[in-house]
Scaffold this motif. Structure first.
Motif, mmCIF file in Angstrom:
data_model
loop_
_atom_site.group_PDB
_atom_site.id
_atom_site.type_symbol
_atom_site.label_atom_id
_atom_site.label_comp_id
_atom_site.label_asym_id
_atom_site.label_seq_id
_atom_site.Cartn_x
_atom_site.Cartn_y
_atom_site.Cartn_z
ATOM 1 N N ASP A 163 0.812 -1.225 0.000
ATOM 2 C CA ASP A 163 0.000 0.000 0.000
ATOM 3 C C ASP A 163 0.841 1.268 0.000
ATOM 4 O OD1 ASP A 163 1.025 -0.258 2.536
ATOM 5 O OD2 ASP A 163 -0.868 0.143 3.586
ATOM 6 N N LYS A 164 2.174 1.133 -0.078
ATOM 7 C CA LYS A 164 3.019 2.320 -0.116
ATOM 8 C C LYS A 164 3.042 2.916 -1.517
ATOM 9 C CE LYS A 164 4.647 2.612 4.122
ATOM 10 N NZ LYS A 164 4.352 3.764 5.001
ATOM 11 N N VAL A 165 2.946 4.244 -1.588
ATOM 12 C CA VAL A 165 3.051 4.981 -2.843
ATOM 13 C C VAL A 165 4.376 5.736 -2.824
ATOM 14 C CG1 VAL A 165 2.060 6.792 -4.294
ATOM 15 C CG2 VAL A 165 0.557 5.200 -3.059
ATOM 16 N N LEU A 166 5.207 5.515 -3.825
ATOM 17 C CA LEU A 166 6.507 6.165 -3.890
ATOM 18 C C LEU A 166 6.399 7.473 -4.676
ATOM 19 C CD1 LEU A 166 8.831 3.086 -4.584
ATOM 20 C CD2 LEU A 166 7.977 3.987 -2.396
ATOM 21 N N ILE A 167 6.964 8.535 -4.093
ATOM 22 C CA ILE A 167 6.907 9.863 -4.722
ATOM 23 C C ILE A 167 8.334 10.389 -4.832
ATOM 24 C CG2 ILE A 167 5.771 12.119 -4.700
ATOM 25 C CD1 ILE A 167 3.771 10.984 -2.669
ATOM 26 N N PRO A 168 9.106 9.858 -5.784
ATOM 27 C CA PRO A 168 10.507 10.272 -5.909
ATOM 28 C C PRO A 168 10.622 11.706 -6.416
ATOM 29 C CG PRO A 168 9.874 8.885 -7.755
ATOM 30 C CD PRO A 168 8.711 8.873 -6.799
ATOM 31 N N GLY A 169 11.632 12.395 -5.917
ATOM 32 C CA GLY A 169 11.952 13.714 -6.448
ATOM 33 C C GLY A 169 12.690 13.543 -7.765
ATOM 34 N N VAL A 170 12.070 13.932 -8.849
ATOM 35 C CA VAL A 170 12.695 13.809 -10.169
ATOM 36 C C VAL A 170 13.068 15.183 -10.728
ATOM 37 C CG1 VAL A 170 11.655 11.585 -10.695
ATOM 38 C CG2 VAL A 170 10.387 13.671 -11.221
ATOM 39 N N ILE A 171 12.901 16.216 -9.891
ATOM 40 C CA ILE A 171 13.295 17.583 -10.205
ATOM 41 C C ILE A 171 14.107 18.098 -9.015
ATOM 42 C CG2 ILE A 171 12.463 19.964 -10.483
ATOM 43 C CD1 ILE A 171 11.960 18.423 -12.961
ATOM 44 N N ASP A 172 15.282 18.661 -9.269
ATOM 45 C CA ASP A 172 16.121 19.208 -8.200
ATOM 46 C C ASP A 172 15.578 20.571 -7.771
ATOM 47 O OD1 ASP A 172 18.155 19.692 -6.427
ATOM 48 O OD2 ASP A 172 19.699 20.024 -7.939
ATOM 49 N N SER A 173 15.656 20.855 -6.494
ATOM 50 C CA SER A 173 15.133 22.128 -5.972
ATOM 51 C C SER A 173 16.227 23.089 -5.548
ATOM 52 C CB SER A 173 14.204 21.849 -4.776
ATOM 53 O OG SER A 173 14.882 21.102 -3.781
ATOM 54 N N THR A 174 17.498 22.792 -5.882
ATOM 55 C CA THR A 174 18.594 23.669 -5.455
ATOM 56 C C THR A 174 19.415 24.212 -6.609
ATOM 57 O OG1 THR A 174 20.134 21.820 -5.170
ATOM 58 C CG2 THR A 174 18.795 22.436 -3.257
ATOM 59 N N THR A 175 18.997 23.983 -7.857
ATOM 60 C CA THR A 175 19.710 24.523 -9.005
ATOM 61 C C THR A 175 18.714 25.130 -9.984
ATOM 62 O OG1 THR A 175 19.609 22.632 -10.531
ATOM 63 C CG2 THR A 175 21.289 22.554 -8.798
ATOM 64 N N ASN A 176 19.228 26.002 -10.829
ATOM 65 C CA ASN A 176 18.396 26.646 -11.838
ATOM 66 C C ASN A 176 18.439 25.933 -13.190
ATOM 67 O OD1 ASN A 176 17.137 29.342 -10.787
ATOM 68 N ND2 ASN A 176 19.171 29.218 -9.848
ATOM 69 N N LEU A 230 9.714 -0.790 -10.777
ATOM 70 C CA LEU A 230 9.791 -1.518 -9.510
ATOM 71 C C LEU A 230 8.419 -1.852 -8.948
ATOM 72 C CD1 LEU A 230 12.669 0.364 -7.633
ATOM 73 C CD2 LEU A 230 12.794 -1.855 -8.771
ATOM 74 N N VAL A 231 7.521 -0.846 -8.886
ATOM 75 C CA VAL A 231 6.258 -1.041 -8.164
ATOM 76 C C VAL A 231 5.017 -0.805 -9.019
ATOM 77 C CG1 VAL A 231 7.319 -0.479 -5.936
ATOM 78 C CG2 VAL A 231 6.245 1.346 -7.291
ATOM 79 N N GLY A 232 5.193 -0.412 -10.274
ATOM 80 C CA GLY A 232 4.050 -0.163 -11.143
ATOM 81 C C GLY A 232 3.645 1.295 -11.156
ATOM 82 N N ALA A 233 3.035 1.710 -12.254
ATOM 83 C CA ALA A 233 2.684 3.120 -12.444
ATOM 84 C C ALA A 233 1.633 3.602 -11.456
ATOM 85 C CB ALA A 233 2.192 3.350 -13.871
ATOM 86 N N ASP A 234 0.786 2.701 -10.975
ATOM 87 C CA ASP A 234 -0.276 3.105 -10.061
ATOM 88 C C ASP A 234 0.236 3.393 -8.657
ATOM 89 O OD1 ASP A 234 0.359 0.424 -9.750
ATOM 90 O OD2 ASP A 234 -1.651 -0.103 -9.029
ATOM 91 N N ARG A 235 1.510 3.090 -8.398
ATOM 92 C CA ARG A 235 2.080 3.346 -7.070
ATOM 93 C C ARG A 235 3.233 4.334 -7.129
ATOM 94 N NH1 ARG A 235 3.660 -2.138 -4.541
ATOM 95 N NH2 ARG A 235 4.418 -0.731 -2.913
ATOM 96 N N VAL A 236 3.273 5.144 -8.189
ATOM 97 C CA VAL A 236 4.321 6.161 -8.331
ATOM 98 C C VAL A 236 3.685 7.497 -8.672
ATOM 99 C CG1 VAL A 236 6.342 6.915 -9.649
ATOM 100 C CG2 VAL A 236 6.088 4.494 -9.039
#
Length: 379
Positions: free
Chosen positions: A300-313, A331-337
């Motif tokens: 039941d875990k949903v993974l929300i990876p940071g795919v955008i950096d927040s410290t560079t322009n 790894l876990v399927g599109a419905d859990r990302v």
């Protein structure tokens, strides 16, 4: 076709009128309440509009009315006053010339960080109710997208606001958790997704617990998670997500604890959603920890990876974003990302290294990358 949702960590660049009001309030200056409310409402409305226009599907209020994501609590719960000496993280201590350059160049926020000097108890939910009112009005005005609202975790409150009152750290954590529980429950009751900001679980290793061994550190953050879970006892797990990071600043980060070390502890947290860094150079390999420990990740875990950096322009290329997303959908399927960002774009009001216009351009790249990833998965 399963469309991969997009979101971010919460804080967004605040317009100058908003920042000016927040700084004035922080200094104890008198501010016209009606004028402040109008400025905050305008700021929230602009933030929601621009998120929707960028293609973000789960939006926030930008934390418009908060001076910062952790110290705002001094206006909502009792027991805090004064200021705290700054404790630089271990990675910056290792490079004192860089630390000095950051301080001289305005790279370190200087807002007050009060200490715990008395009993910690709920004081008022009025500021939260104002936040919810403004946010829901803006959501309704821009198509009613899904919305999330940030709140500080007990552990991060303890990380930045030291205890001078309670006999033990556990007593302090438990008191903070009970004092914050009404805010957590009220956000969910308002129909919003609750996001708990918990950098103590990553950043805490090279700040609060930098002199401890890994086993000691894991024991302490295990306690942080247990206290957080207890504070969430009346909240459904699928209405909560938790953000973990190692500090939203440009720096060496060579002292960051590895994701593989803390992931088992993170998996014991009640929130169904987990936001974490994978875009910056120090954590781009962290998908490997999830791959190696895949059998321990609850279904039941949903993974929300940071795919955008927040410290560079740099504005990430959408195909780079899509590739980063794919590492987790494989790894876990599109419905859990859900595609997210490493951290916020304005952790402290008036402070942020990413230009405001570029911040929204990065969110647009996030949405475009998620669309590319969705099409690839459907092919």
């Amino acid at each position: 076709m399963t469309r991969i949702a997009t979101t971010h960590v919460g804080s967004l660049p605040r317009p100058k009128p908003v920042s000016d009001i927040l700084v004035a309030l922080e200094r104890g200056e008198t501010v016209d309440a009606a004028e402040a409310d109008r400025a905050f409402q305008a700021g929230v409305d602009e933030a929601v509009r621009r998120q929707v226009e960028a293609g973000v599907t789960i939006v926030s209020d930008g934390e418009m009315a908060k001076i910062s994501y952790a110290t705002y609590i001094k206006d909502r719960i009792t027991g805090f006053d004064g200021d705290s000496p700054r404790r630089p993280p271990a990675d910056l201590e290792a490079f004192p010339t860089f630390l000095e350059r950051q301080a001289k160049g305005g790279g370190t926020p200087t807002y007050r960080r009060p200490r715990c000097v008395g009993p910690v108890q709920p004081k008022t939910l009025a500021p939260l109710h104002d936040d919810v009112r403004r946010f829901k009005a803006s959501l309704a005005a821009h198509g009613d997208p899904a919305g999330f609202m940030n709140a500080a975790s007990p552990g991060v409150i303890a990380l930045f606001q030291p205890n001078d009152f309670y006999p033990t750290d556990d007593d302090y954590l438990e008191a903070v958790a009970e004092a914050m529980r009404p805010e957590y429950e009220a956000i969910v009751a308002a129909g919003l997704i609750l996001q708990l900001d918990s950098p103590d679980l990553g950043l805490g290793r090279h700040m609060m617990y930098k002199d401890r061994s890994d086993p000691d550190y894991l024991e302490r953050i295990g306690r942080h998670v247990a206290v957080l879970n207890h504070a969430l006892r009346n909240v459904p797990a699928d209405r909560v997500r938790m953000h973990v990071c190692w500090g939203n600043y440009e720096g060496p980060h060579h002292c960051d604890v590895e994701m593989a070390v803390i992931l088992p502890t993170l998996m014991t947290a009640k929130p169904a959603g987990l936001l974490f860094e994978t875009a910056n150079p120090r954590h781009q390999h962290d998908w490997e920890a999830f791959a190696d420990q895949l059998s321990t990740i609850p279904d039941d875990k949903v993974l929300i990876p940071g795919v955008i950096d927040s410290t560079t322009n740099f504005i990430e290329h959408p195909r780079v974003v899509a590739n980063r997303i794919r590492q987790f959908t494989d790894l876990v399927g599109a419905d859990r990302v859900i595609a997210g960002t490493d951290c916020g774009f304005s952790t402290f009001a008036g402070f942020g290294v990413v230009d405001p216009e570029i911040a929204y351009a990065k969110l647009a790249a996030l949405a475009e990358g998620a669309e590319i990833a969705s099409r690839r998965l459907a092919a």
